[in-house]
Design a protein around this motif. Structure first.
Motif, PDB file in Angstrom:
ATOM      1  N   UNK A 256      33.526  26.663  15.980  1.00  0.00           N
ATOM      2  CA  UNK A 256      34.652  27.881  15.594  1.00  0.00           C
ATOM      3  C   UNK A 256      33.791  28.967  15.158  1.00  0.00           C
ATOM      4  N   UNK A 257      34.292  30.083  15.451  1.00  0.00           N
ATOM      5  CA  UNK A 257      33.548  31.175  14.972  1.00  0.00           C
ATOM      6  C   UNK A 257      32.051  31.674  15.434  1.00  0.00           C
ATOM      7  N   UNK A 258      31.516  30.649  16.066  1.00  0.00           N
ATOM      8  CA  UNK A 258      30.035  30.534  16.231  1.00  0.00           C
ATOM      9  C   UNK A 258      29.330  30.718  15.252  1.00  0.00           C
ATOM     10  N   UNK A 259      29.751  29.985  13.975  1.00  0.00           N
ATOM     11  CA  UNK A 259      28.832  29.832  12.945  1.00  0.00           C
ATOM     12  C   UNK A 259      28.704  28.251  12.699  1.00  0.00           C
ATOM     13  N   UNK A 263      34.047  24.247  12.401  1.00  0.00           N
ATOM     14  CA  UNK A 263      34.574  23.158  12.619  1.00  0.00           C
ATOM     15  C   UNK A 263      34.194  23.027  14.490  1.00  0.00           C
ATOM     16  N   UNK A 264      33.817  22.043  14.746  1.00  0.00           N
ATOM     17  CA  UNK A 264      33.251  21.994  16.154  1.00  0.00           C
ATOM     18  C   UNK A 264      34.377  22.096  16.980  1.00  0.00           C
ATOM     19  N   UNK A 265      34.213  22.864  18.127  1.00  0.00           N
ATOM     20  CA  UNK A 265      35.390  23.392  19.063  1.00  0.00           C
ATOM     21  C   UNK A 265      35.244  22.557  20.362  1.00  0.00           C
ATOM     22  N   UNK A 266      36.170  21.825  20.744  1.00  0.00           N
ATOM     23  CA  UNK A 266      36.331  21.329  22.000  1.00  0.00           C
ATOM     24  C   UNK A 266      36.147  22.374  23.009  1.00  0.00           C
TER      25      UNK A 266
END
Length: 298
Positions: A256-259, A263-266
């Motif tokens: 999330x947020x490309x950082x 948290x890992x985004x499905x």
């Protein structure tokens, strides 16, 4: 076929994944015991729960492989300062992940603790390790870091773990390479090949910075080893990078947020897998082959 300095060996991307265009996801583990941010009240249970959840998400989306890394153990220390508690915890997590999913696993014990990574891989059945500095030297955030090839290959052989292959960075991100400024990228790629690396990783200069396609092409042309893009890969540039590389390692773009610390985004994981599939389909349609990248010269 490039006239290379290294001893000829099987293509590690094909060996591990069966085809080019491989998508390898990073597991940035929560802080491990001994790290400044480790939360003793949460213990290893929290580390394991997150790692297993993320590993299953990557497998379910169709990723080709996973690298387990102690990414939250910042600030990192030099290889000989990595404590036994870090190696023990990394071994536990890697073993549990290997039991939970059916994908080739890699290990990266930061910073540049290649022998520790090999030990973890040998104990858990992981297939390969990442070496951020395999040959030569550079100035990293941790200080002066030397290549580990000589000691690491001897250690690997001594513990009868020659099946564990090494993916070696060439001019890795997050450091100064002024000490080798008189030797170009192609020369350093040939050095890593000569010192028995199995694949070469090319990155940008910082986290989430993509490698330049010119750098990928330079490393590709310098040796016969597979070339891996090791930073800055996202859905928008995946196809362009895979046209110059045999595989990609993705970390920040999964979050999330490309950082990297998100948290890992499905949704992000699925989008990357779709873009990889689209690239493969277009390559196969254009070449009439299922081997992926048709421009590979070896």
């Amino acid at each position: 076929m490039t006239q290379a300095d290294g001893v000829p060996k099987p293509d590690d991307v094909i060996r591990l994944f069966g085809r080019r265009g491989a998508l390898v996801g990073m597991l940035h583990l929560r802080p491990l015991p001994g790290a400044p941010r480790y939360r003793a009240e949460d213990g290893m249970t929290a580390v394991l729960e997150q790692a297993l959840s993320e590993a299953r998400m990557l497998e379910d989306a169709g990723f080709d492989g996973v690298i387990v890394e102690n990414g939250w153990d910042i600030p990192f220390v030099k290889p000989n300062q990595v404590g036994p508690e870090t190696i023990a915890a990394l071994t536990v997590v890697t073993d549990r992940v290997n039991q939970a999913i059916d994908l080739p696993l890699g290990v990266n014990c930061l910073a540049n603790a290649v022998e520790a990574s090999i030990a973890v891989a040998a104990a858990t059945g992981a297939a390969f390790v990442r070496a951020n500095q395999w040959v030569n030297a550079y100035v990293a955030n941790e200080g002066f870091i030397e290549g580990r090839a000589g000691m690491a290959t001897r250690y690997r052989h001594a513990i009868r773990a020659d099946q564990v292959t090494v993916w070696a960075d060439v001019q890795v991100k997050l450091g100064s390479h002024a000490i080798t400024a008189d030797r170009g990228l192609a020369e350093q790629a040939r050095d890593a090949d000569w010192f028995d690396a199995d694949a070469l990783i090319v990155t940008g200069s910082r986290l989430a910075d993509p490698p330049m396609t010119e750098d990928l092409s330079t490393v590709r042309e310098a040796t016969n080893l597979p070339v891996i893009a090791g930073s800055g890969v996202h859905p928008g540039n995946l196809a362009a990078i895979l046209s110059c590389a045999d595989a990609v390692i993705v970390g920040s773009a999964l979050k999330e947020g490309d950082v990297w610390h998100g948290a890992m985004s499905k949704d992000a994981v699925l989008e990357l897998a779709r873009e990889r599939d689209r690239f493969r389909h277009e390559q196969e349609a254009g070449s009439g082959s299922s081997s992926g990248n048709p421009g590979r010269g070896h």
